[in-house]
Write a protein that holds these residues in place. Sequence first.
Motif, PDB file in Angstrom:
ATOM      1  N   PHE A   1      -0.931   0.577   2.661  1.00  0.00           N
ATOM      2  CA  PHE A   1      -0.427   1.764   1.972  1.00  0.00           C
ATOM      3  C   PHE A   1      -0.642   2.975   2.876  1.00  0.00           C
ATOM      4  O   PHE A   1      -1.768   3.227   3.304  1.00  0.00           O
ATOM      5  N   ASP A   2       0.411   3.726   3.148  1.00  0.00           N
ATOM      6  CA  ASP A   2       0.256   4.959   3.913  1.00  0.00           C
ATOM      7  C   ASP A   2       0.407   6.163   2.991  1.00  0.00           C
ATOM      8  O   ASP A   2       1.512   6.559   2.640  1.00  0.00           O
ATOM      9  N   GLU A   3      -0.695   6.724   2.591  1.00  0.00           N
ATOM     10  CA  GLU A   3      -0.705   7.859   1.675  1.00  0.00           C
ATOM     11  C   GLU A   3       0.348   7.729   0.581  1.00  0.00           C
ATOM     12  O   GLU A   3       1.263   8.545   0.472  1.00  0.00           O
ATOM     13  N   PRO A   4       0.209   6.703  -0.257  1.00  0.00           N
ATOM     14  CA  PRO A   4       1.263   6.386  -1.227  1.00  0.00           C
ATOM     15  C   PRO A   4       1.484   7.466  -2.276  1.00  0.00           C
ATOM     16  O   PRO A   4       2.512   7.467  -2.933  1.00  0.00           O
TER      17      PRO A   4
ATOM     18  N   LYS B   1      -4.083   8.170  11.420  1.00  0.00           N
ATOM     19  CA  LYS B   1      -4.138   7.141  10.378  1.00  0.00           C
ATOM     20  C   LYS B   1      -2.797   6.422  10.210  1.00  0.00           C
ATOM     21  O   LYS B   1      -2.734   5.197  10.192  1.00  0.00           O
ATOM     22  N   THR B   2      -1.735   7.214  10.103  1.00  0.00           N
ATOM     23  CA  THR B   2      -0.407   6.613   9.942  1.00  0.00           C
ATOM     24  C   THR B   2      -0.057   5.756  11.152  1.00  0.00           C
ATOM     25  O   THR B   2       0.430   4.625  11.024  1.00  0.00           O
ATOM     26  N   THR B   3      -0.342   6.299  12.333  1.00  0.00           N
ATOM     27  CA  THR B   3      -0.036   5.555  13.557  1.00  0.00           C
ATOM     28  C   THR B   3      -0.787   4.236  13.590  1.00  0.00           C
ATOM     29  O   THR B   3      -0.232   3.208  13.998  1.00  0.00           O
TER      30      THR B   3
ATOM     31  N   PHE C   1       5.288   2.946   2.020  1.00  0.00           N
ATOM     32  CA  PHE C   1       5.424   4.184   2.795  1.00  0.00           C
ATOM     33  C   PHE C   1       5.103   5.407   1.942  1.00  0.00           C
ATOM     34  O   PHE C   1       5.269   5.401   0.724  1.00  0.00           O
ATOM     35  N   GLN C   2       4.729   6.454   2.639  1.00  0.00           N
ATOM     36  CA  GLN C   2       4.461   7.727   1.979  1.00  0.00           C
ATOM     37  C   GLN C   2       5.689   8.211   1.177  1.00  0.00           C
ATOM     38  O   GLN C   2       5.557   8.670   0.058  1.00  0.00           O
ATOM     39  N   ASN C   3       6.869   8.071   1.781  1.00  0.00           N
ATOM     40  CA  ASN C   3       8.082   8.550   1.086  1.00  0.00           C
ATOM     41  C   ASN C   3       8.919   7.387   0.555  1.00  0.00           C
ATOM     42  O   ASN C   3      10.140   7.452   0.551  1.00  0.00           O
TER      43      ASN C   3
HETATM   44 MG   LIG Z   1      -0.024  10.077   7.968  1.00  0.00          MG
END
Ligand SMILES: [Mg+2]
Lengths: 223, 250
Positions: free
Chosen positions: B164-167, B41-43, B87-89
Motif C-alpha cells: 500500500f502506498d499511502e492509500p 518510501k514510494t520509490t 496506489f495513492q491515487n
Molecule cells: Mg510517496
Amino acid sequence: MNDRVIQILRDAFPQLIEKFFTVTVPLTVLSFTLALLIAVVTAMIQYANVKVLRQLCRVYIWIIRCTPLLVQLYLVFYGLPSLGILLDAFPTAVLVFGINEGAYMAETMRGSLEAVPSGQMEAGYCVGMNYLQIMWHVILPQAFRTAFPSLSNSLISMVKGTSLASVITVTEMFRQAIVINGRVYESLALYSEVALIYLAFCSALTLLQRWSEKKLNAYGGAR
Amino acid sequence: MMLQVNHVHKSFDGSPVLRDISLEVSKGDVIAILGPSGSGKTTLLRCINFLERPDSGTMVFEGKTYDMPTISRADVNAIRRKTAFVFQNYNLFLNKTVLQNVTLGLISGRRMNRVDAEKAARAALERVGMANRTDAFPLQLSGGQQQRVAIARGLAANPDIIYFDEPTSALDPELIGEVLTVMRRLAEDGMTMLVVTHEMEFARNVSNHVVFMDGSRVIEAGPTREFFAHPREERTRSFIRSILERDGKA
Ligand SMILES: [Mg+2]
Ligand SMILES: Nc1ncnc2c1ncn2[C@@H]1O[C@H](COP(=O)(O)OP(=O)(O)OP(=O)(O)O)[C@@H](O)[C@H]1O
C-alpha cells in the motif's frame, strides 16, 4: 430559377447521388480505414518508443504533413508511372488519401495515448497483465475516446476531400457534376446542388458524432 | 521468510533516493513504513514491485533469490502475480466498471475463466463493502469507494502480500476511515501487508513492525510497540513528535 434549370437539377440529382454512394462513400470508407490503421500503428510505435521504427514514423509524418495533398496525388498518379509503377485512379486515390490523413491522425492518436495517465499502465502490470494486454483493454480504449472528436473531424474532412480525386480522373460525385455541367452550362445551380449533398451528408455525420460521444461518455466523470 | 530485500540502491539523475535499504517481511506481518515527504518510501515500494528498477540490490521472494537490476521480465511477472499494489491515487481502469476492474487482471493476466473470475471478484468486493456497486464506473465513485475497489482488485487474485502506498492520503478526511477499516480487517485476517502511511494511529494499532526512513535511508526499524515506546534515534523521536503535533495529540 426557371423551369429549365429545375429540370437540369432534377435530372442531375440521381446521377450525382449514384456517384456519391458508389464512389465518394467507398473512397472515403476505404481511405479512412487505411488512415486509421496507419495512425494507430505509427502512434503505438512512437508511444512504445521502438527504436529506428520510431524515427521512420517521424520522417513519414514530417514529409506527408509538409507537402500538399494535391501534389501527392499528382506525384503518385502522373509521376510514378515513369518509374514503371502504374496504379489505377481509384486505388491511387485510396492510397494517397489514406497515407495523407494517416499522418495527421497519427499525431492525434499519439497525443491521446500520451494523455492516458501513466498509472493506468502501472496498475495493469500490477494485476499481472502484459504490455499488449494493457494496451488493448485499457490504454487504447481510453485513447480512442479522447481522440474521437478529432478523428470525427478527419472523417468529415475526408468526405469532402475526396472531391480532389476528380483531378486524377476518378469520377466521384464532384467530377460527375463537372461532366454534366460540360453539357448544360449551369455552374451555379449544379455546384450548389453538389455542395448541398455534401452538406446534408456531413451534417448527418456530425449528428452521429454527437450521439456517439454521448454513448462514449457513459463511463462517467469529466474524462 | 516471505520477502527480503537487501542493499537496495536507487538514484534518479545522479541523486540517490534509496541508499542501502534492507527489509524483511514474514508471513502475516503488517509493516508500516514511516518517514517524512521525499524520504524515498514510494520509490522503495515501486522498486520492490519493479515499477522502478533499482541500481543494485537483491530480493529473496518465497525462497528464490533475484538480482534486482537484472531480473528477467518473466520473473517480474511471476512475482507480481503473487503480489498486489494499492496506489495513492487508486489507478482504477477508468474505462472499466467496478466488476471489470477486478476481473480484468484475473481473466487477461492470470488466464482465469470468466465465471471463476467473477465469483472471486464478487467475493473480494464483498470484503471491502463494494459488492453493491459492481456496475459503476470509477469516476462515478467517491475516492474512498475507488480505493476500496482498488483493494478488492488486489485481493481477488489471492496475493501473498499487498503493498500500500499511502492509500488514504489522497482522500477527504471523512473518507479515510472506511479505507482504514478495510485494511484493519485484512490485517486481522492474517494478510501480509507492507504499508507506507502517514496515519500514526494505524501504524501504532495495526502494524506489528515499523520501518522509519529519512533522507533515503532506513533510520530505525523494529517492533511497533518498541518503536513508539522507546525510539532509539533522535530523528525518529522528532518525527514522532512532529506527527503527534500535526494530529493535535501532543
Ligand atoms: Mg510517496
Ligand atoms: N521518477 C522520478 N524521477 C526523478 N526523481 C524522482 C522520481 N521519483 C521520485 N523522485 C525523487 O525521489 C525522492 C523520493 O521520492 P518518493 O516519492 O519516493 O518519496 P516519498 O517518501 O514517497 O515522499 P511522500 O511522502 O511525499 O510520498 C524525491 O526527492 C523525489 O523528488
